[in-house]
Design an enzyme around this catalytic site. Structure first.
Site, PDB file in Angstrom:
ATOM      1  N   LEU A   1       0.893  -1.219   0.257  1.00 19.25           N
ATOM      2  CA  LEU A   1      -0.105   0.038   0.017  1.00 19.25           C
ATOM      3  C   LEU A   1       0.952   1.225   0.003  1.00 19.25           C
ATOM      4  CD1 LEU A   1      -2.793   1.199   0.215  1.00 19.25           C
ATOM      5  CD2 LEU A   1      -2.449   1.233   2.673  1.00 19.25           C
ATOM      6  N   ALA A   2       1.807   1.180   1.069  1.00 22.71           N
ATOM      7  CA  ALA A   2       2.742   2.421   0.797  1.00 22.71           C
ATOM      8  C   ALA A   2       3.414   2.769  -0.439  1.00 22.71           C
ATOM      9  CB  ALA A   2       4.006   2.168   1.698  1.00 22.71           C
TER      10      ALA A   2
ATOM     11  N   ASP B   1     -14.738  -7.178   1.879  1.00 21.13           N
ATOM     12  CA  ASP B   1     -13.595  -6.413   0.963  1.00 21.13           C
ATOM     13  C   ASP B   1     -14.367  -5.383   0.270  1.00 21.13           C
ATOM     14  OD1 ASP B   1     -10.936  -6.386  -0.065  1.00 21.13           O
ATOM     15  OD2 ASP B   1     -11.663  -7.044  -2.025  1.00 21.13           O
TER      16      ASP B   1
ATOM     17  N   HIS C   1     -17.287  -0.269   0.977  1.00 23.52           N
ATOM     18  CA  HIS C   1     -17.528   0.661  -0.378  1.00 23.52           C
ATOM     19  C   HIS C   1     -18.960   0.645  -0.761  1.00 23.52           C
ATOM     20  CE1 HIS C   1     -13.129   0.391  -0.248  1.00 23.52           C
ATOM     21  NE2 HIS C   1     -13.191  -0.774  -1.167  1.00 23.52           N
TER      22      HIS C   1
HETATM   23  O1  LIG Z   1     -10.693  -1.770  -1.222  1.00 17.86           O
HETATM   24  C1  LIG Z   1     -10.520  -2.518  -2.289  1.00 17.86           C
HETATM   25  O2  LIG Z   1     -10.488  -1.971  -3.484  1.00 17.86           O
HETATM   26  C2  LIG Z   1      -9.909  -2.395  -4.543  1.00 17.86           C
HETATM   27  C3  LIG Z   1     -10.606  -1.572  -5.683  1.00 17.86           C
HETATM   28  O3  LIG Z   1     -10.243  -0.164  -5.728  1.00 17.86           O
HETATM   29  P1  LIG Z   1     -10.247   0.629  -6.970  1.00 17.86           P
HETATM   30  O4  LIG Z   1     -10.113   2.045  -6.563  1.00 17.86           O
HETATM   31  O5  LIG Z   1      -9.298   0.165  -7.896  1.00 17.86           O
HETATM   32  O6  LIG Z   1     -11.807   0.399  -7.505  1.00 17.86           O
HETATM   33  C4  LIG Z   1     -10.103  -3.931  -4.822  1.00 17.86           C
HETATM   34  O7  LIG Z   1      -9.331  -4.281  -5.866  1.00 17.86           O
HETATM   35  C5  LIG Z   1      -9.476  -4.516  -3.468  1.00 17.86           C
HETATM   36  O8  LIG Z   1      -9.947  -5.873  -3.563  1.00 17.86           O
HETATM   37  C6  LIG Z   1     -10.360  -3.933  -2.352  1.00 17.86           C
HETATM   38  O9  LIG Z   1      -9.753  -4.207  -1.230  1.00 17.86           O
END
Ligand SMILES: O=C1O[C@H](COP(=O)(O)O)[C@@H](O)[C@H](O)[C@H]1O
Ligand SMILES: NC(=O)C1=CN([C@@H]2O[C@H](COP(=O)(O)OP(=O)(O)OC[C@H]3O[C@@H](n4cnc5c(N)ncnc54)[C@H](OP(=O)(O)O)[C@@H]3O)[C@@H](O)[C@H]2O)C=CC1
Length: 515
Positions: A44-45, A259, A264
Site C-alpha cells: 500500500l505504501a 472486501d 464501499h
Molecule cells: O478496497 C478495495 O478496493 C480495490 C478496488 O479499488 P479501486 O479504486 O481500484 O476500484 C479492490 O481491488 C480491493 O480488493 C479492495 O480491497
C-alpha cells in the site's frame, strides 16, 4: 456559451478552489507537519501512499515544512523506499528537480511494531527534525490489522505531538465482524478522540461518489422522483476483471462481502438513500448516513447469492485459473469472490424499494456504478414499446452521469426509441485533472476535514447489518455458485435481481458521441 469557454470556466473554478485550499493549508506554513507512514516497506505504501504524497507535494498542496517519515521492521533506507515506489509515481521529465527536492524531506526509521523503545526512538527522530517537537503529526497505519492495536497504543504512549495536533489514519479492515470491530473501536477510543481518527474508505474519495450529494441536493428535478413512488430499484455495482492473482491467501480471510460490499458499496448506498442533511458539515452528513443504516434490517440469506470463479479453459493467462487453483487459497475454500445482496431501507422514502448490491472479481469488465431504475410509465399509449428510465452514475472507469430515456425516433413516424441524456466527464471536462481518491483523502486529513471518513457509529451499524449473514455463510459453509472467469457472474445473481423487480431488456444500444 461555447464548449471551449465552458471548459475554461470549469478550469477557472477548479483553480479558484485549489487556491482557497492552498491558502487554508499554507496558513499553517510556520508549523511543521510530520507524516509518518507505518508499514513503509509494504504494498500500500509503495503503490498508493508515497505516490500520493509526491503528487500533493509537487502540486504545492502540502504545508511548506512537511516531513515524511517511513517506519517499518525491514532494514530499509529512504533510497530503498524511493526505488520501490518510483514506478507508481507517474514522474514527468520536467519534474526531476522537484522530485529530488521531495525526497530530501524523507526519512526512514527501522523498528518493531510491538516494542515501546522503538517508538520512543521514532519520537526522538521526529523531535530532531526542524521544530519537530512543535510539529503537527499525522500517523498513517498502512499495516495488517494484526498490529493495529500495538501500533496505536505505542503511538499514544510515545509519539503524540506536544504543541501540535496528532491525527491517526486507519485503513480497512476495521474488524472482521461486529464483535471484533467494536473491540477495535473501543481500543482506539481509549487512545484518541473521534476527531483524531480518520478511517479510510477510499471510495469516499472518488469524484462521482462525492458528486452524489451535489447531484441529489443541488438539482430540483431529482428530488420529487427520489423515492418509493417512482424508483423501482437501485443497483449498486462493483466489478473487477481480474482474480486474486496470488493474493488469494490474504483475500480468503475476508471474501468479497467484507472486501467491498460491507464498506464501499454500503457507503455509496447511504449517500444515495440519505435525507438532505442540515448542512454540508461532516457531522450533519454523517448523522444522515447513520440514520439510513439504522433503518436497515440485517441481511437475509434468502436475498443473497454468493459465487466463486472457476478457470476459463479458453481464457488467456490468469483467466485459465479459478480461485481454487491459486496455491495460496486453502483447498476447498468456500469464500465468495462474488456476491449479490438485496437490502431494504425501512424509511418513509424507501420502504419496499430493493437496493441490489453486486460485487465480484474475475468478471467481464471493470466498472463501479449506481443505477436507479424507475418504474414503468403508467397508462401506456405506445403499445409496450417504452423501456424503463434509468439514471446511471458511473463511478469508474470514465466517469459519467447518464439518463436512459425514450425519445421519438427521428423521422416521419412517431415511434419511441431508447436514447440518453449523457454527461460524460471526459468530454465535458476535457483536460481537467481528476485527483486520485487518496490525494483528496490525505489532503482532508491535513485540513482536519472528516466528512469523507467513516465514523465509528457508521461502522457499527454496517457490521450489524452484515455480521449475521457472514457468520451463517461461514458456520454452514455455504457453497458459492460457480461462475466462469470473465463472465458477468452466476446466473443466480440475475435471477435474484429479476425476482426483486429489476428488468434488463437487452435492447439499449449506446453510440459513443464523436468528439
Ligand atoms: O478496497 C478495495 O478496493 C480495490 C478496488 O479499488 P479501486 O479504486 O481500484 O476500484 C479492490 O481491488 C480491493 O480488493 C479492495 O480491497
Ligand atoms: N456516457 C457514457 O459513457 C455512457 C456509456 N454507456 C455505455 O453503454 C453500455 C450500455 O449501457 P448500460 O447502461 O449498461 O445499459 P444496458 O441496458 O446494456 O445494461 C443495463 C444493466 O443490465 C445489466 N445486464 C447486462 N446484461 C444483462 C443480462 N444478460 N441479464 C441481466 N442483466 C444484465 C447490466 O449489469 P452488469 O453490470 O451486471 O453486467 C447493467 O447493469 C455500457 O457499457 C455503458 O457504460 C451508456 C450511456 C452513456
Amino acid at each position: 456559451m461555447t464548449a471551449i469557454s465552458n471548459v475554461q470556466k470549469t478550469k477557472d473554478q477548479l483553480l479558484k478552489g485549489v487556491s482557497i485550499l492552498k491558502e487554508t493549508l499554507h496558513s499553517e506554513d510556520d508549523v511543521p507537519h510530520v507524516f509518518v507512514v507505518f508499514g513503509a516497506s509494504g504494498d500500500l505504501a509503495k503503490k498508493k501512499i508515497y505516490p500520493t504524497l509526491w503528487w500533493l507535494y509537487k502540486d504545492g498542496l502540502l504545508p511548506k515544512q512537511t516531513y515524511f517519515v517511513g517506519y517499518a521492521r525491514s532494514d530499509l533506507s529512504v533510497q530503498a523506499v524511493r526505488d520501490k515506489s518510483t514506478q507508481y509515481m507517474k514522474l514527468q521529465d520536467d519534474e526531476k528537480d522537484k522530485f529530488e527536492e521531495f525526497w530530501k524531506y524523507n526519512y526512514y526509521v527501522k523498528g518493531s511494531y510491538t516494542e515501546r523503545t522503538d517508538f520512543e526512538h521514532l519520537n526522538q527522530e521526529i523531535n530532531t527534525l526542524p521544530k519537530g517537537d512543535l510539529a503537527h503529526r499525522l500517523f498513517y497505519l498502512a499495516l495488517p490489522p494484526t498490529v493495529f492495536k500495538d501500533v496505536s497504543s505505542n503511538i499514544r504512549l510515545c509519539c503524540m505531538g506536544h504543541e501540535g495536533w496528532s491525527r491517526i489514519i486507519v485503513e480497512k479492515p476495521f474488524g472482521h465482524d461486529s464483535e471484533s470491530s467494536d473491540d477495535l473501536s473501543q481500543h482506539l477510543s481509549k487512545l484518541f478522540r473521534e476527531d483524531q481518527i480518520y478511517r479510510i474508505d477510499h471510495y469516499l474519495g472518488k469524484e462521482m461518489v462525492q458528486n452524489l450529494m451535489v447531484l441529489r441536493f443541488g438539482n430540483k428535478m431529482f428530488s420529487p422522483l427520489w423515492n418509493r413512488d417512482h424508483v423501482q430499484c437501485v443497483v449498486i455495482t462493483f466489478k473487477e476483471p481480474f482474480g486474486t492473482m496470488g493474493r488469494g491467501g490474504y483475500f480468503d480471510e475476508s471474501g468479497i462481502i467484507r472486501d467491498v460490499m460491507q464498506n464501499h458499496l454500503m457507503q455509496i448506498l447511504s449517500l444515495v438513500a440519505m435525507e438532505k442533511p442540515a448542512s454540508t458539515s461532516a457531522e450533519d452528513i454523517r448523522d444522515e448516513k447513520v440514520k439510513v443504516l439504522k433503518c436497515m434490517p440485517p441481511l437475509d440469506l434468502d436475498n443473497v447469492v454468493v459465487g466463486q470463479y472457476t478457470g476459463d479453459p479458453e481464457g488467456q493467462g490468469d483467466a485459465k485459473n479459478g480461485y481454487l487453483d491459486d496455491p495460496t487459497v486453502p483447498k476447498g475454500s468456500v469464500t465468495p469472490t462474488f456476491a449479490t445482496a438485496v437490502v431494504f431501507v425501512k424509511t418513509e422514502r424507501w420502504d419496499g424499494v430493493p437496493f441490489i448490491m453486486k460485487c465480484g472479481k474475475a468478471l467481464n469488465e471493470r466498472k463501479a456504478e449506481v443505477r436507479i431504475q424507475f418504474k414503468d410509465v403508467p397508462g401506456d399509449i405506445f403499445g409496450g414499446q417504452c423501456k424503463r428510465n434509468e439514471l446511471v452514475i458511473r463511478v469508474q472507469p470514465q466517469e459519467a452521469v447518464y439518463c436512459k430515456m425514450m425519445v421519438k425516433a427521428p423521422g416521419m413516424n412517431i415511434n419511441p426509441e431508447e436514447s440518453e441524456l449523457d454527461l460524460s466527464y471526459g468530454a465535458r471536462y476535457k483536460g481537467v485533472k481528476m485527483p486520485d481518491a487518496y490525494e483528496r483523502l490525505i489532503l482532508d486529513v491535513f485540513c482536519g476535514a472528516q466528512l469523507h471518513f467513516v465514523r465509528s457509529d457508521e461502522l457499527r451499524e454496517a457490521w450489524r447489518i452484515f455480521t449475521p449473514l457472514l457468520h451463517k455463510l461461514e458456520k454452514e459453509k455455504i457453497k458459492p455458485a460457480p461462475y466462469k472467469y470473465g463472465s458477468r457472474g452466476p446466473q443466480e445473481s440475475d435471477d435474484l435481481a429479476r425476482r426483486f423487480g429489476f428488468i434488463f431488456s437487452g435492447t439499449y444500444k449506446w453510440t459513443k458521441p464523436q468528439l
